[in-house]
Write an enzyme that holds these catalytic residues in place. Structure first.
Site, PDB file in Angstrom:
ATOM      1  N   LEU A  21       0.672  -1.361   0.137  1.00 40.98           N
ATOM      2  CA  LEU A  21       0.191  -0.337   0.114  1.00 40.98           C
ATOM      3  C   LEU A  21       0.458   1.268  -0.343  1.00 40.98           C
ATOM      4  CD1 LEU A  21      -2.664  -1.336   3.112  1.00 40.98           C
ATOM      5  CD2 LEU A  21      -2.762  -1.943   0.515  1.00 40.98           C
ATOM      6  N   ASP A  22       1.602   1.000   1.102  1.00 39.39           N
ATOM      7  CA  ASP A  22       3.018   2.952   0.716  1.00 39.39           C
ATOM      8  C   ASP A  22       3.173   2.581  -0.556  1.00 39.39           C
ATOM      9  OD1 ASP A  22       3.332   3.687   3.151  1.00 39.39           O
ATOM     10  OD2 ASP A  22       3.925   2.411   4.134  1.00 39.39           O
ATOM     11  N   HIS A  23       4.207   1.520  -1.519  1.00 43.47           N
ATOM     12  CA  HIS A  23       5.035   1.750  -2.079  1.00 43.47           C
ATOM     13  C   HIS A  23       4.214   2.362  -3.409  1.00 43.47           C
ATOM     14  CE1 HIS A  23       9.025   0.545  -0.835  1.00 43.47           C
ATOM     15  NE2 HIS A  23       8.640  -0.131  -0.497  1.00 43.47           N
TER      16      HIS A  23
END
Length: 463
Positions: free
Chosen positions: A357-359
């Site tokens: 989700l971050d990347h």
């Protein structure tokens, strides 16, 4: 191609350009019950395509350069913090108090990597810094009670939910009604037009973001991944941090490639910040919604002082809904939205094979900035400030809606990260790190500079 078509559409891209994208597929990397590999592929693919599109526009090319998305490179980049070595030393990704805990009725996940978050967690539970004491305190309380108590104290704890339970939550309802990438016009003012790129000398890379000045007001992963990508593409990226909020050194080493890092007190050093803003083209923020507004850093306030600016924002839960002002991290969003229950079970929660989700949100945000610049270049006079936004919870909704094949298994070292890893000398030591996954014909293959010590650069533009 379904996911990349959707993401490119959400960015407002011309669907005809998708024919410029080719793939090198891999079955092993990022294996999970949910289609993580497909999401990662799409996020990197649209970012590379947006870069190629802007590069073609600025260089006057007759055709957008071909884009190549290699699943092996994408998998290595999405687990970059796992592959990082500093003089042979492997970083520790999570602190001892950042983990799942059993509660009286289920599970809760906490995040305490930063000292101030750890102190708030312990204060809310009224326990010493001892995992056994935390475990005992949580075992007698409900997960929702822990979530609310720790959150009220400014800490981070989220109760495990199933996708169905999350879908009924007011925040999920608010998120579901939003686009994957929000694109908002801020003004119609004249902006500094980026100059045409010079004709490329033999061997010189095409740098779509050359000459772009980016103020990086982000922390942790998604925002720094976005600005690390803009730096790869030639932007002058200056990361600014408050002197009292130092970054985790290993995290800085992983996400600091291509950038300079300075500390600046936005209250005491206000004049210095305004001078930087006056020459900026892009401001990227990664703090929880509203946290920077008191410094006059809302998109509208920034655009008023710097007409034509592109403001890019990433948050955990979105800038709306009852959780709009809450802190959050990838691991917590996975737990709240039901991803952890899907990857494991409600009885034994699991996790994605990467902080996807971050990347993924980071590459989407970089793509949104690049597309905003391309769109702005077609406006009469090169004008028009824009705000682009992504949220980890919205990226999670996309992943959950895409379903899954039911395949299981985590990212394995045997899946060959080595071809996509390299070593670089830096002021921080000898770094082993993932290569950039954003690849297009004639584009850069690596960052122009390695990360340096956190906060040691001057708070000024390179040129």
């Amino acid at each position: 191609m379904t996911e990349i078509k959707f993401a490119w559409s959400e960015l407002g891209g011309d669907p005809a350009l998708l024919t410029r994208v080719s793939a090198v597929e891999g079955k092993g990397p990022l294996s999970a019950r949910l289609p993580v590999r497909e999401l990662a592929h799409a996020c990197v693919g649209v970012c590379a395509l947006a870069a190629a599109e802007l590069g073609a526009r600025r260089a006057g090319l007759a055709r957008v350069p071909a884009v190549r998305v290699d699943d092996g490179a994408v998998a290595a980049a999405f687990t970059s913090e796992r592959h990082l070595r500093i003089d042979g030393r492997a970083p520790t990704p999570f602190a001892p108090l950042s983990r799942f805990w059993r509660t009286a009725d289920g599970w809760v996940r906490t995040h305490a990597n930063y000292p101030h978050h750890r102190e708030r967690l312990l204060g809310a539970l009224d326990v010493p810094e001892d995992p056994a004491a935390v475990e005992t305190a949580l075992a007698g309380r409900s997960a929702l009670d822990v979530e609310e108590t720790v959150t009220a104290a400014g800490g981070l704890a989220v109760a495990l939910r199933t996708p169905r339970q999350w879908a009924a939550h007011p925040q999920a309802v608010a998120v579901a009604g939003r686009p994957l990438v929000e694109r908002i016009a801020l003004d119609g003012a004249h902006a500094r037009a980026l100059p045409p790129l010079p004709s490329q000398d033999a061997g010189a890379p095409l740098l779509p973001a050359a000459g772009l000045r980016v103020l990086d007001l982000t922390r942790v992963l998604a925002g720094p991944v976005a600005t690390r990508t803009l730096a790869l593409l030639g932007a002058d990226v200056l990361r600014l941090d408050a002197p009292w909020l130092p970054e985790l050194p290993d995290q800085h080493a992983d996400t600091g490639f291509g950038k300079r890092s300075a500390v600046l007190d936005l209250t005491a050093d206000r004049r210095a910040f305004e001078e930087l803003l006056a020459a900026a083209d892009v401001v990227v923020t990664g703090y929880r919604p509203g946290a920077l507004d008191r410094f006059g850093l809302s998109p509208e306030a920034l655009a008023e002082r710097r007409p034509g600016l592109v403001v890019a924002q990433v948050s955990a839960w979105g800038a709306y809904g009852p959780w709009g002002g809450r802190r959050g991290f990838d691991s917590l969003v996975q737990v709240a939205t039901g991803i952890a229950a899907v990857e494991g079970s409600p009885e034994h929660p699991g996790a994605l094979p990467a902080q996807a989700l971050d990347h993924g949100s980071g590459y989407l945000l970089a793509a949104a900035v690049l597309r905003a610049l391309t769109e702005r270049s077609y406006d009469d006079g090169g004008g028009g400030g824009r705000c682009v936004r992504v949220a980890l919870a919205r990226t999670a909704a996309w992943l959950l809606a895409a379903g899954g094949s039911g395949a299981t298994g985590a990212f394995a070292e045997a899946d060959a990260p080595d071809p996509w890893l390299t070593e670089t000398a830096s002021p921080l030591g000898r770094l082993r790190h993932a290569r950039p996954p954003v690849s297009f014909e004639g584009g850069p293959e690596d960052w122009a500079r390695p990360p340096g010590p956190w906060g040691k650069d001057a708070a000024g533009w390179a040129s």
